[in-house]
Scaffold this active site. Structure first.
Site, PDB file in Angstrom:
ATOM      1  N   ASP A  19       0.739  -1.174   0.018  1.00 51.67           N
ATOM      2  CA  ASP A  19      -0.029  -0.151  -0.074  1.00 51.67           C
ATOM      3  C   ASP A  19       0.951   1.304  -0.035  1.00 51.67           C
ATOM      4  O   ASP A  19       0.108   2.372   0.090  1.00 51.67           O
ATOM      5  CB  ASP A  19      -0.932   0.087   1.156  1.00 51.67           C
ATOM      6  CG  ASP A  19      -2.412  -0.065   0.808  1.00 51.67           C
ATOM      7  OD1 ASP A  19      -2.649  -0.469  -0.314  1.00 51.67           O
ATOM      8  OD2 ASP A  19      -3.236  -0.358   1.677  1.00 51.67           O
ATOM      9  N   LYS A  22       3.514   1.704  -4.920  1.00 51.11           N
ATOM     10  CA  LYS A  22       4.486   0.992  -5.920  1.00 51.11           C
ATOM     11  C   LYS A  22       3.650   0.802  -7.273  1.00 51.11           C
ATOM     12  O   LYS A  22       3.985   1.547  -8.249  1.00 51.11           O
ATOM     13  CB  LYS A  22       4.883  -0.294  -5.707  1.00 51.11           C
ATOM     14  CG  LYS A  22       5.718  -0.393  -4.287  1.00 51.11           C
ATOM     15  CD  LYS A  22       6.183  -1.769  -4.081  1.00 51.11           C
ATOM     16  CE  LYS A  22       5.257  -2.653  -3.438  1.00 51.11           C
ATOM     17  NZ  LYS A  22       4.570  -2.237  -2.363  1.00 51.11           N
ATOM     18  N   THR A  23       2.511   0.251  -7.262  1.00 51.90           N
ATOM     19  CA  THR A  23       1.837  -0.111  -8.297  1.00 51.90           C
ATOM     20  C   THR A  23       1.223   1.139  -9.232  1.00 51.90           C
ATOM     21  O   THR A  23       1.286   1.411 -10.271  1.00 51.90           O
ATOM     22  CB  THR A  23       0.664  -1.134  -8.072  1.00 51.90           C
ATOM     23  OG1 THR A  23       1.183  -2.203  -7.675  1.00 51.90           O
ATOM     24  CG2 THR A  23      -0.021  -1.374  -9.495  1.00 51.90           C
ATOM     25  N   HIS A  70       2.762  -7.066   0.099  1.00 53.44           N
ATOM     26  CA  HIS A  70       2.308  -7.869   1.387  1.00 53.44           C
ATOM     27  C   HIS A  70       3.158  -9.278   1.821  1.00 53.44           C
ATOM     28  O   HIS A  70       3.614  -9.795   0.876  1.00 53.44           O
ATOM     29  CB  HIS A  70       1.025  -8.633   1.096  1.00 53.44           C
ATOM     30  CG  HIS A  70       0.227  -8.734   2.329  1.00 53.44           C
ATOM     31  ND1 HIS A  70       0.366 -10.004   3.085  1.00 53.44           N
ATOM     32  CD2 HIS A  70      -0.672  -8.023   3.088  1.00 53.44           C
ATOM     33  CE1 HIS A  70      -0.318 -10.017   4.241  1.00 53.44           C
ATOM     34  NE2 HIS A  70      -1.140  -8.680   4.052  1.00 53.44           N
TER      35      HIS A  70
HETATM   36  P1  GDP Z   1       1.358  -0.901  -3.607  1.00 55.93           P
HETATM   37  O1  GDP Z   1       0.709  -2.069  -2.409  1.00 55.93           O
HETATM   38  O2  GDP Z   1       2.717  -0.377  -2.903  1.00 55.93           O
HETATM   39  O3  GDP Z   1       1.479  -1.302  -5.070  1.00 55.93           O
HETATM   40  O4  GDP Z   1       0.189   0.418  -3.543  1.00 55.93           O
HETATM   41  P2  GDP Z   1      -0.654   0.841  -4.599  1.00 55.93           P
HETATM   42  O5  GDP Z   1       0.063   1.457  -5.781  1.00 55.93           O
HETATM   43  O6  GDP Z   1      -1.542  -0.226  -4.837  1.00 55.93           O
HETATM   44  O7  GDP Z   1      -1.247   2.222  -3.739  1.00 55.93           O
HETATM   45  C1  GDP Z   1      -1.891   1.717  -2.535  1.00 55.93           C
HETATM   46  C2  GDP Z   1      -2.956   2.883  -2.445  1.00 55.93           C
HETATM   47  O8  GDP Z   1      -2.353   4.270  -2.171  1.00 55.93           O
HETATM   48  C3  GDP Z   1      -3.905   3.211  -3.499  1.00 55.93           C
HETATM   49  O9  GDP Z   1      -5.102   3.346  -3.000  1.00 55.93           O
HETATM   50  C4  GDP Z   1      -3.535   4.419  -4.209  1.00 55.93           C
HETATM   51  O10 GDP Z   1      -4.352   5.103  -4.613  1.00 55.93           O
HETATM   52  C5  GDP Z   1      -2.757   5.289  -2.989  1.00 55.93           C
HETATM   53  N1  GDP Z   1      -1.730   6.122  -3.651  1.00 55.93           N
HETATM   54  C6  GDP Z   1      -0.741   5.602  -4.210  1.00 55.93           C
HETATM   55  N2  GDP Z   1       0.217   6.635  -4.537  1.00 55.93           N
HETATM   56  C7  GDP Z   1      -0.069   7.755  -4.116  1.00 55.93           C
HETATM   57  C8  GDP Z   1      -0.059   9.345  -4.072  1.00 55.93           C
HETATM   58  O11 GDP Z   1       1.098   9.642  -4.736  1.00 55.93           O
HETATM   59  N3  GDP Z   1      -0.689  10.066  -3.445  1.00 55.93           N
HETATM   60  C9  GDP Z   1      -1.916   9.809  -2.591  1.00 55.93           C
HETATM   61  N4  GDP Z   1      -2.519  10.628  -2.140  1.00 55.93           N
HETATM   62  N5  GDP Z   1      -2.330   8.462  -2.841  1.00 55.93           N
HETATM   63  C10 GDP Z   1      -1.488   7.312  -3.592  1.00 55.93           C
HETATM   64 MG    MG Z   2       1.189  -3.197  -5.821  1.00 53.78          MG
END
Ligand code: GDP
Ligand code: MG
Length: 635
Positions: A19, A22-23, A70
């Site tokens: 979360d 990254k993605t 995760h």
């Molecule tokens: P991952 O698990 O690292 O791949 O995380 P995700 O890319 O799926 O992002 C997790 C959550 O963080 C999602 O709800 C995104 O919309 C939010 N998010 C990611 N980058 C940003 C950002 O730069 N700003 C904000 N406000 N939210 C973000």
């Molecule tokens: Mg991800």
């Protein structure tokens, strides 16, 4: 000589806590959504590996592997970490460093990832003060990891802030990262297998070595199934050839998808031998919850494979935490690896990270644990040949090492080191300049960086004859000392790749390009300096008359050596200066000495010019002061 692909191909792997963004960041960088599974969409979470690509401004092609954060899916992350050249650690500004931040960094470190950048993301969610605190904290944590010198870029995937800066940093890293060799047998650990109607079986993976060409015979290991390559896709486009460092999809002829799975390896026929018995060296993490005792049941993560087996500790009863030892892995399923491959070891249960290691003998015989002959042999393999030891020592340093540094780092005798250096230089694996040896691979990558900076510079500044040395140094070698940088320039000019003058550095085929009007202006300004002789216009006068273009012309004329800068703002035409010099020298030869006023009258100038002029001649050791007189410097 190691051969590399016509274009540089590298793999970037994400890392970081679940979360942390990254993605979404990969999507902001590439436009590609890597969460492709239905379940991933529903849960808003990456479960398996995702793939994207990015073409960097310098032309490097970056294949991207997006890993799940995760902890439940760590085995998928481990499969994705194989073949990563550049890590992109993603840390959310509202949370900072979290458990999987540490775990992922540790894994990449154990797999000997050399380079990386850190994206401090979600900056839109926090106040600037908080951001500073988090960054300080992050920097402190990174100190003890391979990312200690990594750039930290503040970004928001939501607003797009910092994304261009991140791309710039990635490009910079890409330019100083060694490409993988292509003139070796091809090897691609498989991470996905699927069928496309009408095409048949497709496998994907990171090509970690060699090249794959449509029509090639390949072997899927450890199953030992032969097949032929029907189609290749790289970064979503059909290609005839795929090069090491790319994400590749290969359509294989006559293969059932059930025959193979993640963990198999696509390899050049006959290059790998499958085995369930592998001799290895193992490093047990200092913070492992237990040492590695004999017969411990472990999970071996190697390439994209995860295999269960037992570790027979060799020559001891256990490998203590924080130490290295030898072991033989007896596996429940065969694997196909090569000497030198890195792996990660987890405990069978609970599935905690235990350590890492290297393959010494990929298809070993079973042997007794305390067999001293076997143990000595393995120790020797682990240490490597003298050539390998020296090459590794030199390759680890960006700008090369002196002879005495090599002796120290390699732990070999001076005589042996001399012999080895001679062989490695003769075979072209090492280069020597200014008393320093550097690896040809490192040199190539630095040199290509220098050339690309120069190309950009020439394009942006067609009027300039070259780039200032300081600019180059700040771009490629901020942390290097002047001598190291100089030896790189020496090597490059010796190889005819650049031209180094007192003032600037340029590519051999570059010459300043002036428009007709600019050339006329340059001539006009030059004429001002010849006609005004010993009372030439100041740079500020030229600027007043011709604007900033006039000032740039002056810089160009200085770079070309037509004008000589003797003090800030004060320039003389080189012919005039030469005449003045010889008039003064003749006068001093005849009269022995002269005052400023005498010289002023002699050259037909004023005090304003003559004082800096004489200081300039003093600095060139033509004249020197003696009380309030000038005399010839050399008697
Ligand atoms: P991952 O698990 O690292 O791949 O995380 P995700 O890319 O799926 O992002 C997790 C959550 O963080 C999602 O709800 C995104 O919309 C939010 N998010 C990611 N980058 C940003 C950002 O730069 N700003 C904000 N406000 N939210 C973000
Ligand atoms: Mg991800």
């Amino acid at each position: 000589m190691m051969e590399t692909a016509p274009q540089k191909h590298l793999i970037l792997g994400t890392a970081g806590h679940v979360d942390h963004g990254k993605t979404v960041l990969v999507k902001a960088l590439t436009g590609i959504d890597t969460d492709r599974l239905k379940e991933e969409k529903e849960r808003g979470m990456t479960i398996d590996l995702g793939f994207a690509w990015l073409s960097l401004p310098s032309g490097v092609l970056l294949g991207i592997v997006d890993v799940p954060g995760h902890e439940k899916f760590l085995k998928n992350m481990l499969a994705g970490a194989t073949g990563v050249d550049i890590a992109l650690l993603v840390v959310a500004a509202d949370e900072g460093v979290m458990p999987q931040t540490r775990e992922h960094v540790q894994i990449l470190d154990l797999l000997e990832t050399k380079q990386g950048a850190v994206a401090l993301t979600k900056i839109d969610l926090v106040e600037p003060d908080w951001l500073d605190l988090i960054e300080t904290d992050l920097r402190r944590y990174l100190q003890s990891t391979f990312l200690r010198d990594a750039p930290i870029v503040r970004v928001s995937a939501l607003t797009g802030e910092g994304i261009p800066a991140l791309i710039e940093e990635l490009d910079r890293l890409a330019q100083s990262t060694h490409p993988r060799p292509i003139d070796v047998p091809a090897r691609m650990p498989i991470d996905r297998v699927f069928t496309i109607t009408g095409f048949g079986t497709v496998v994907t993976g990171t090509l970690v070595a060699g090249t794959l060409v449509v029509g090639d015979l390949v072997e899927v290991m450890p199953q030992g199934i032969e097949s032929r390559i029907r189609h290749i896709q790289v970064h979503g486009k059909p290609q005839k050839t795929a090069y090491a460092g790319s994400r590749v999809a290969v359509n294989l002829a006559g293969l059932e998808p059930t025959d193979i799975s993640r963990g198999s390896v696509l390899a050049a026929p006959g290059s790998l031998v499958p085995s369930t018995v592998v001799d290895v060296s193992i490093f047990v993490l200092p913070d492992s919850s237990r040492p590695l005792t004999n017969r411990t049941r472990v999970r071996l993560h190697i390439g994209t494979a995860e295999v269960i087996g037992r570790a027979m500790v060799l020559g001891a009863d256990r490998i203590e935490c924080g130490t290295q030892g030898l072991a033989q892995l007896r596996l429940e399923k065969a694997i196909a690896t090569a000497r030198g491959d890195s792996f990660i070891l987890r405990l069978y249960s609970p599935m905690e990270l235990m350590g890492s290691g290297q393959v010494l003998v990929p298809n070993a015989q079973k042997h007794r644990r305390m067999d001293s002959i076997v143990i000595d042999q393995l120790k020797q393999i682990a240490a490597g040949s003298p050539e390998e030891i020296v090459l590794k020592a030199v390759s680890d340093s960006l700008f090369g090492l002196s002879f005495s540094d090599i002796v120290k780092k390699a732990g070999l005798s001076e005589n042996q080191t001399t012999d080895v250096l001679q062989r490695l230089t003769a075979s072209g694996q090492l280069k020597m300049a200014d008393g320093k040896y550097s690896s040809s691979a490192t040199y190539e990558s630095l040199a290509s960086q220098v050339k690309s900076i120069l190309r950009d510079y020439h394009e942006a500044n067609p009027m300039r004859s070259g780039a200032p040395k300081e600019l180059l140094k700040s771009r490629i070698a901020r942390s290097a000392d002047q001598k190291d940088f100089q030896s790189l320039l020496t090597l490059m000019s010796r190889e005819g790749e650049i031209v180094v003058t007192d003032q600037v550095i340029r590519l051999p085929d570059h010459s300043p390009k002036l428009t007709k009007e600019q050339a006329t202006l340059a001539k006009e300004i030059e004429n001002l300096y010849t006609s005004n002789r010993a009372q030439p216009p100041l740079a500020s006068d030229i600027e007043q008359q011709y604007g900033t273009l006039g000032r740039r012309m002056l810089e160009l004329l200085v770079e070309q050596g037509v004008l000589v800068k003797i003090a800030p703002e004060m320039l003389f035409h080189r012919d005039v200066l030469r005449e003045i010099e010889s008039v003064i020298i003749d006068y001093l030869k005849e009269h022995g000495q002269a005052t400023v006023a005498e010289i002023r009258d002699l050259v037909g100038s004023s005090r304003k010019y003559v004082v800096p002029l004489l200081e300039y001649l003093d600095s060139k050791r033509i004249t020197r002061r003696k009380g309030d007189q000038r005399v010839l410097a050399k008697g």
